[in-house]
Scaffold this active site. Structure first.
Site, PDB file in Angstrom:
ATOM      1  N   TYR A 146      44.813  24.797  32.002  1.00 27.46           N
ATOM      2  CA  TYR A 146      44.669  23.987  33.206  1.00 27.46           C
ATOM      3  C   TYR A 146      45.185  22.589  32.901  1.00 27.46           C
ATOM      4  O   TYR A 146      44.818  22.000  31.882  1.00 27.46           O
ATOM      5  CB  TYR A 146      43.198  23.922  33.617  1.00 27.46           C
ATOM      6  CG  TYR A 146      42.917  23.065  34.840  1.00 27.46           C
ATOM      7  CD1 TYR A 146      43.334  23.468  36.113  1.00 27.46           C
ATOM      8  CD2 TYR A 146      42.229  21.861  34.721  1.00 27.46           C
ATOM      9  CE1 TYR A 146      43.068  22.681  37.230  1.00 27.46           C
ATOM     10  CE2 TYR A 146      41.954  21.083  35.836  1.00 27.46           C
ATOM     11  CZ  TYR A 146      42.378  21.489  37.081  1.00 27.46           C
ATOM     12  OH  TYR A 146      42.107  20.717  38.190  1.00 27.46           O
ATOM     13  N   ASP A 241      49.087  18.421  26.183  1.00 32.27           N
ATOM     14  CA  ASP A 241      48.047  17.944  27.106  1.00 32.27           C
ATOM     15  C   ASP A 241      46.735  17.832  26.343  1.00 32.27           C
ATOM     16  O   ASP A 241      46.038  18.820  26.115  1.00 32.27           O
ATOM     17  CB  ASP A 241      47.926  18.906  28.294  1.00 32.27           C
ATOM     18  CG  ASP A 241      46.870  18.442  29.293  1.00 32.27           C
ATOM     19  OD1 ASP A 241      46.231  17.390  29.062  1.00 32.27           O
ATOM     20  OD2 ASP A 241      46.690  19.144  30.313  1.00 32.27           O
ATOM     21  N   LYS A 269      39.698  12.052  30.327  1.00 29.67           N
ATOM     22  CA  LYS A 269      38.323  12.323  29.896  1.00 29.67           C
ATOM     23  C   LYS A 269      37.762  11.264  28.928  1.00 29.67           C
ATOM     24  O   LYS A 269      37.413  10.179  29.386  1.00 29.67           O
ATOM     25  CB  LYS A 269      38.224  13.748  29.371  1.00 29.67           C
ATOM     26  CG  LYS A 269      38.563  14.728  30.527  1.00 29.67           C
ATOM     27  CD  LYS A 269      38.250  16.160  30.340  1.00 29.67           C
ATOM     28  CE  LYS A 269      38.439  16.886  31.676  1.00 29.67           C
ATOM     29  NZ  LYS A 269      39.343  18.002  31.657  1.00 29.67           N
TER      30      LYS A 269
HETATM   31  C1  LIG Z   1      40.426  18.150  32.863  1.00 34.20           C
HETATM   32  C2  LIG Z   1      41.811  18.429  32.478  1.00 34.20           C
HETATM   33  C3  LIG Z   1      42.892  17.960  33.229  1.00 34.20           C
HETATM   34  C4  LIG Z   1      42.716  17.283  34.552  1.00 34.20           C
HETATM   35  O1  LIG Z   1      42.049  16.070  34.449  1.00 34.20           O
HETATM   36  P1  LIG Z   1      41.356  15.456  35.765  1.00 34.20           P
HETATM   37  O2  LIG Z   1      40.892  14.129  35.308  1.00 34.20           O
HETATM   38  O3  LIG Z   1      40.254  16.403  36.142  1.00 34.20           O
HETATM   39  O4  LIG Z   1      42.399  15.379  36.822  1.00 34.20           O
HETATM   40  C5  LIG Z   1      44.172  18.146  32.735  1.00 34.20           C
HETATM   41  N1  LIG Z   1      44.376  18.788  31.579  1.00 34.20           N
HETATM   42  C6  LIG Z   1      43.356  19.264  30.833  1.00 34.20           C
HETATM   43  C7  LIG Z   1      43.656  19.946  29.545  1.00 34.20           C
HETATM   44  C8  LIG Z   1      42.046  19.123  31.274  1.00 34.20           C
HETATM   45  O5  LIG Z   1      41.054  19.643  30.552  1.00 34.20           O
END
Ligand SMILES: *Cc1c(COP(=O)(O)O)cnc(C)c1O
Length: 433
Positions: A146, A241, A269
């Protein structure tokens, strides 16, 4: 043990009249596990309290950010101090440079970076930049990963999308979805084959270096190095990511842990210490393609928000100055609780596969190994739901889906491990057929 839920029920009834499904982000609705989500009133350290005063050990940590535990005093003070000087200016501040220097100290590959307000913005902007840098349209992502909810990234995405059992999202035009190739994770041959099928057309490979959004899935031996090699050979960018893994698996995240040489890195995060914040960055030659230097447009009214910068600095300072205590403690506590519960399942005769990297892990309710999304999807999600409800009733709040990772904080210790393993023994005993 029988908890009261009157206030949460009242708040839920109101929320259902205001928000689709009563929530502002789908996974909060507990559809995958059944039962009703408590409304949170406050949190401190490793604990959450709901609106009825019930206490829970927190194993989702706001889905990753709360690595120091809730309401960490230095973070709270930093936010309060910053707020007194106003919460936003829409002009540059020293705080942005302060946080960027702290980021670059542990991510030296982020020669230039830009702050945004969410992980979604970070990955979506990194993809746009990769397309501009290469003049190519297609991207490769992996099933179960994701990367936020931008159109082109919602193809076979994990997290809430996997939880709902849908391949993508309505409202994403076929033309856009078709530019995203979703391949099985941990399968280097699939990537080679995709480059062979679309020579000169693939702009970037984006991945979670340790998957968290299909449940926790570590990269196989040599997998990340193989992706680096093939992307370099093919002239495509490697986008790592680290929104979830950044600052968690090590001070410099998976990049440090596995020695990855990415073209672009995305963060979120933990970066904002619990406030909305993300970043993307990497080699200067790519980053200087962004406006106002270059032709790739990207902007944000609240980007580099002073409260988020302050919370981020306080968080990264704590992680950096106590790294030799915090990371070993995260590892030891995570190991104890993850293995303790897995053992309890074994004793109860319930098949569970444990995948763990540091303070991220998942108990998959399956007997088989889990190396990709298909293997994760073989899990008994009804069983997981049963386990989730039984744990919640016993004051342990797990992420409400089989396809999510647990997140531990530095505030968790032996007392929480013991209480959690004990709760799991009782919960699992009640699940026997
Ligand atoms: C949570 C997450 C996102 C998205 O971040 P948001 O702040 O919720 O938009 C993107 N990539 C990874 C790996 C994530 O865990």
């Amino acid at each position: 043990m029988s908890m009261k839920h009157e206030q949460s029920e009242r708040l839920r009834e109101r929320a259902e009249q205001l928000f689709p499904g009563g929530v502002n982000s789908p996974v909060r609705a507990f559809r995958a596990v059944g039962g009703q989500p408590p409304f949170v009133a406050r949190a401190e350290g490793a604990y959450l309290w709901d609106a009825d005063g019930n206490r829970y050990i927190d194993y989702f940590g706001s889905w990753g950010p709360m690595i120091l535990g809730h309401a960490f005093p230095a973070v709270v003070e930093a936010i309060a101090r910053a707020a007194r000087d106003s919460s936003s200016f829409g002009a540059s501040t020293a705080a942005e440079g302060d946080l960027a220097e702290r980021v670059r100290a542990v991510y030296p590959g982020m020669e230039r970076m830009r702050f945004v307000s969410s992980g979604t913005e970070a990955t979506m902007s990194a993809i746009r930049l990769a397309r501009a840098a290469t003049g190519r349209k297609r991207i490769i992502k992996f099933e179960g990963c994701y990367h936020g909810h931008a159109d082109g990234l919602l193809v076979k995405a994990g997290s809430g999308v996997a939880t709902l059992g849908i391949p993508g999202s309505a409202g994403v035009p076929e033309e856009i979805a078709s530019l995203t190739l979703a391949l099985p994770y941990n399968d280097p041959g699939a990537v080679e084959a995709a480059f062979a099928q679309y020579p000169g057309e693939i702009a970037a490979v984006i991945l979670e270096p340790v998957v968290g959004n299909a449940g926790c899935i570590p990269p196989g031996e040599g997998y990340l190095a193989g992706l680096r090699r093939v992307t370099a050979e093919q002239g495509a960018l490697l986008i790592v990511d680290e929104v979830m893994t950044g600052f968690r698996l090590a001070p410099g995240g998976a990049t440090e842990l596995y020695g990855i040489d990415a073209d672009l890195i995305t963060l979120g995060k933990i970066l904002g210490g619990g406030l909305p914040c993300g970043a993307f960055g990497g080699r200067q030659k790519w980053m200087d393609m962004l406006a106002p230097v270059g032709p790739v447009y990207q902007a944000g009214t609240l980007s580099g928000n002073p409260l988020a910068m302050a919370a981020g600095c306080a968080t990264l300072d704590e992680l950096a100055s106590h790294r030799d205590a915090i990371y070993p403690r995260l590892e030891a506590t995570s190991r104890a609780v993850a293995e303790g519960v897995a053992r309890a399942a074994q004793e109860a005769g319930i098949a569970v596969t444990l995948n763990r990297v540091g303070s991220m892990w998942t108990w998959f309710f399956t007997g088989g190994a889990v190396r990709d999304y298909a293997e994760a999807a073989a899990s008994d999600t009804a069983r997981f739901g049963q386990f989730h409800r039984a744990m919640l009733e016993r004051g342990v709040w797990l992420p409400p889906s089989q396809f999510e990772a647990m997140f531990l904080s530095a505030a968790h210790g032996p007392a929480e491990v013991e209480a959690t393993v004990e709760a799991a023994r009782a919960a699992l005993a009640g699940m026997r057929l």
